[in-house]
Write an enzyme that holds these catalytic residues in place. Structure first.
Site, PDB file in Angstrom:
ATOM      1  N   ASN A   1      -6.644  -2.580   1.605  1.00 40.49           N
ATOM      2  CA  ASN A   1      -6.571  -4.036   1.658  1.00 40.49           C
ATOM      3  C   ASN A   1      -7.978  -4.612   1.642  1.00 40.49           C
ATOM      4  OD1 ASN A   1      -3.815  -4.416   1.778  1.00 40.49           O
ATOM      5  ND2 ASN A   1      -3.719  -4.469   4.005  1.00 40.49           N
TER       6      ASN A   1
ATOM      7  N   ARG B   1       0.821  -1.216   0.000  1.00 41.30           N
ATOM      8  CA  ARG B   1       0.000   0.000   0.000  1.00 41.30           C
ATOM      9  C   ARG B   1       0.857   1.270   0.000  1.00 41.30           C
ATOM     10  NH1 ARG B   1      -4.270  -0.801   4.644  1.00 41.30           N
ATOM     11  NH2 ARG B   1      -2.423  -1.767   5.600  1.00 41.30           N
TER      12      ARG B   1
END
Length: 791
Positions: A39, A21
């Site tokens: 996520n 990320r």
């Protein structure tokens, strides 16, 4: 000015807990794109909006430039409606739906963290739990998905303000590193000593533990996936104490060395071994030792073994225990073996460690971060320049393998020795971490726990089960008891070995191969103990083309523990006299010899066996190498060690071949009688043991080539799979591969999945899927396996 475009990008694979990320965040903000990333149970999902050229640049090389621990399977992106807005954000994880992402294995402490660990000016100086996005625990602490701190065993440790600031900063190496911690927020290391064990306040627990090791103590050390038992590998008394308390017999211990320079003094180290030792996985690497004895290493560490199993430190605790620069002197080489009694599963629970290891450890170096998933050390060796995984566990599990064919949601239970099960669905298979030998109730309970945990992580709900065909296997009994109406496919042992090799190499099963499956024990179709098999096989079935001649297995496990019994059985079957001058005869006590002769004559408790592993035992005994086996395959391992010491000779014993009558179905039988006769003659002539061992190895390699040539002539097949535990012997494996390739064969050998019983489950999975495809309407609990008639 370009018109704006917005795309939704879904990245699947090992993309959570590895810095993906923040990588996406940095990539998007550098390109001036708006949007967000999160996520989800299926992976990392990002939406990016901006000029089409910038959006295209974002998508290009997204996988190729990913963080070091990421393993990207797929990147899908599609155009979605514009949403407007400015800036790019990382939003909270989404839950719900079945898991479709992958969890990273545990990885060794990275160089950046090690530098901070040794830096007195760093706030994490000497912190035993230093970690970042690029290293540390993952699989063993995960309790659920998506991979966030709340779904790990770190959930109980609130972050201090400094760690929270790092965790929230996309520019920081610890951005969203779920195990992030420091001395202010835990976890906390403790040293327990005394009876009952109690914590001593004040002193540095690692410094005290290192002093105890230097003084000869046995220490229980809590690692990533379980406890280890450690002692000074240079202290003979400490090594002998650990061996006796653990009931280890003569089985070699694994070692942990402070650095590569310590390993180089002990063993041969090529570039492939060096890469394995220093990489992110840090398995136990089996290395050829330089000499039977070595300065600084107790003889009792690996008696009789040609190899030393060595690993380098892979956690901050290990680095601290072996000492940082400037620390007081301490052992640079430790025995580091699984924390258990031999035959039991590795200990992970703290209270259980105090109870089960009480008779072994003098002290406990432990901490308060729970281990959710047991995971023993992986074991790897190098064969012909390629890694050969002998035990697939820490650092590899739970990474999946890509299958050549889609399979239904299925669970394969594996075998009873070196058990590892396998889940599969679609084109993915998830081999479990090493479980252990299923003859212990605690191991069976560990199997059940690991199965539930891996099913939860992968989202695989098995609708099909597979197990070894042996009616007495505990793994098979578990599968039968838990079938609950689901089809259960029994799979022949050696067929599973060959199917495992085919799956690893991406074979789609459209063409049979010549499968050479050599091991110690496998239940045969005729009720005999198979183990010297040449099968013409695909996933759907097999023909038994050839096998080693049957001889009696006198007393079952007793013959495994006492190789001289197999030698005497083979001599009798070969029509050779068991005279007192032969080492195997001399090793058998007179009373036992009389009973054994009666047993063989009458066939009492003497199941027939074609096992190549037992033939290795017999020759080891006959040559005077090993008469009693304290652990599995010890006689064969020491026979290989002897062969490695032989000078160039160029001679080989030869097997006899009994071919079926023309037009008569039936397998070719390889007769070891001529091999045994030649070995007996060499023993009586005083031929050195290494030459006898080398000539036997050469005979087996020649036999494999001869049988494969016969199979090619009869059936037109030119691909050979070498599998089974005997092919953990790299001397034999190399010789067979070299000889076969010289005769024009394509040779398949396993590297990522063990050729021993630790790889059975993958093959069972593929055979069960092929059976289900052939018989889609069958719903009974036992679907028969497919066996073709010999031809």
């Amino acid at each position: 000015m370009e018109a704006a475009e917005r795309r939704r990008v879904t990245v699947r694979g090992v993309v959570q807990g590895v810095g993906f990320r923040p990588y996406v965040y940095t990539r998007a903000t550098t390109l001036g794109l708006a949007g967000h990333v999160t996520n989800t149970p299926e992976g990392v999902v990002a939406e990016v909006e901006g000029p089409p050229s910038a959006v295209a640049a974002f998508c290009e090389r997204l996988a190729a430039d990913a963080p070091p621990l990421a393993v990207v399977d797929t990147v899908d992106h599609r155009t979605v409606p514009l949403a407007g807005g400015a800036g790019f954000t990382i939003v909270a994880s989404r839950t719900g739906g079945p898991p479709r992402t992958l969890v990273s294995p545990d990885t060794a402490t990275c160089a950046d963290c090690l530098a901070e660990l040794a830096d007195p000016a760093d706030r994490r100086h000497r912190h035993p739990f230093i970690t970042c996005t690029h290293c540390g625990p993952r699989f063993t602490i995960v309790t659920g998905l998506p991979y966030d701190r709340a779904h790990t065993t770190m959930a109980r440790f609130p972050m201090c303000p400094d760690c929270a600031r790092e965790y929230a900063d996309p520019a920081d190496r610890r951005f969203h590193a779920q195990p992030v911690a420091c001395p202010a927020c835990g976890p906390r290391l403790r040293l327990l000593t005394g009876s009952p064990p109690r914590e001593s306040a004040g002193a540095d627990p690692v410094a005290r533990a290192r002093a105890l090791l230097a003084g000869g103590a046995v220490l229980a050390v809590k690692g990533l996936g379980g406890y280890h038992l450690a002692c000074d590998a240079g202290n003979p008394r400490a090594v002998a104490a650990l061996r006796g308390r653990k009931e280890r017999g003569d089985k070699p211990f694994a070692l942990m060395a402070r650095g590569v320079e310590d390993v180089e003094r002990l063993a041969e180290l090529g570039p492939e071994e060096r890469e394995l030792l220093t990489g992110a996985v840090r398995p136990v690497v089996l290395l050829r030792r330089r000499a039977a004895t070595a300065p600084g290493l107790a003889d009792g560490v690996a008696p009789g073994s040609p190899d030393l199993g060595v690993m380098l430190p892979y956690t901050p605790v290990h680095h601290l225990l072996l000492g940082l620069p400037g620390d007081p002197p301490g052992p640079r080489l430790l025995v580091m073996t699984s924390g258990n009694l031999s035959g039991e599963p590795i200990v992970t629970d703290d209270a259980e460690a105090l109870e089960r290891l009480a008779g072994i450890a003098d002290a406990w170096l432990t901490h308060d971060r729970p281990i959710h998933v047991p995971c023993d050390d992986s074991v790897v060796r190098v064969c012909d320049g390629e890694p050969l995984v002998l035990r697939r566990s820490r650092g590899y599990a739970p990474l999946p393998l890509t299958l050549p064919l889609p399979v239904p949601a299925a669970l394969a239970a594996g075998g009873d020795l070196k058990n590892a099960f396998c889940l599969g669905e679609g084109r993915r298979a998830w081999p479990s971490a090493h479980i252990g030998d299923m003859d212990d109730l605690a191991t069976q309970e560990a199997f059940a726990h690991a199965q539930r945990q891996l099913s939860a992580l992968t989202g695989v709900a098995p609708a099909l089960l597979a197990a070894d065909r042996h009616p007495g296997y505990r793994s098979g009994r578990w599968a039968r008891e838990h079938a609950a109406g689901r089809p259960l496919v029994p799979v022949q042992h050696h067929h599973a070995h060959i199917a495992s090799a085919l799956a690893e190499h991406g074979h789609d099963g459209s063409r049979r191969v010549i499968g050479v499956a050599f091991d110690g024990t496998g239940y045969g179709d005729d009720g005999a103990v198979w183990g010297g098999e040449v099968l013409l096989a695909d996933y759907a079935g097999y023909t038994r083309f050839a096998h080693l001649a049957y001889v009696p297995l006198p007393g079952g496990d007793a013959a495994v523990r006492r190789p001289y019994r197999m030698a005497l059985s083979h001599l009798r079957a070969a029509g050779l006299a068991r005279t007192p001058d032969l080492p195997c005869t001399a090793a058998c006590p007179p009373d036992e010899l009389r009973v054994l002769e009666t047993q063989l004559e009458r066939g009492l408790n003497c199941v027939p066996t074609s096992s190549m592993g037992r033939l290795f035992d017999a020759v080891s005994s006959l040559a005077g190498v090993r008469q009693h086996a304290g652990y599995e395959a010890q006689a064969a391992v020491e026979l290989e060690a002897a062969a490695l010491q032989a000078p160039p000779d160029g001679r080989a014993y030869a097997f006899g071949l009994r071919l079926p009558a023309a037009g008569t179905p039936g397998p070719v039988v390889a007769d070891p009688a001529p091999v045994l006769a030649a070995a007996v003659a060499d023993v009586r002539a005083g031929t050195p043991r290494p030459l006898i061992a080398a000539r036997f190895h050469a005979a087996v390699a020649a036999l494999v080539a001869d049988l494969c040539v016969l199979a090619r002539a009869a059936h037109g097949l030119d691909t050979v799979a070498l599998t089974g535990g005997v092919f953990c012997n790299t001397l034999l494996s190399s010789a067979c591969a070299r000889t076969l390739r010289a005769r024009g064969f394509t040779v398949l050998r396993q590297h990522r999945v063990p050729p021993n019983d630790g790889g059975l489950a993958l093959g069972q999975l593929m055979v069960a899927a092929a059976t289900a495809t052939r018989h889609p309407s069958r719903g009974e609990a036992h679907v028969p396996g497919g066996t073709r008639q010999s031809a």
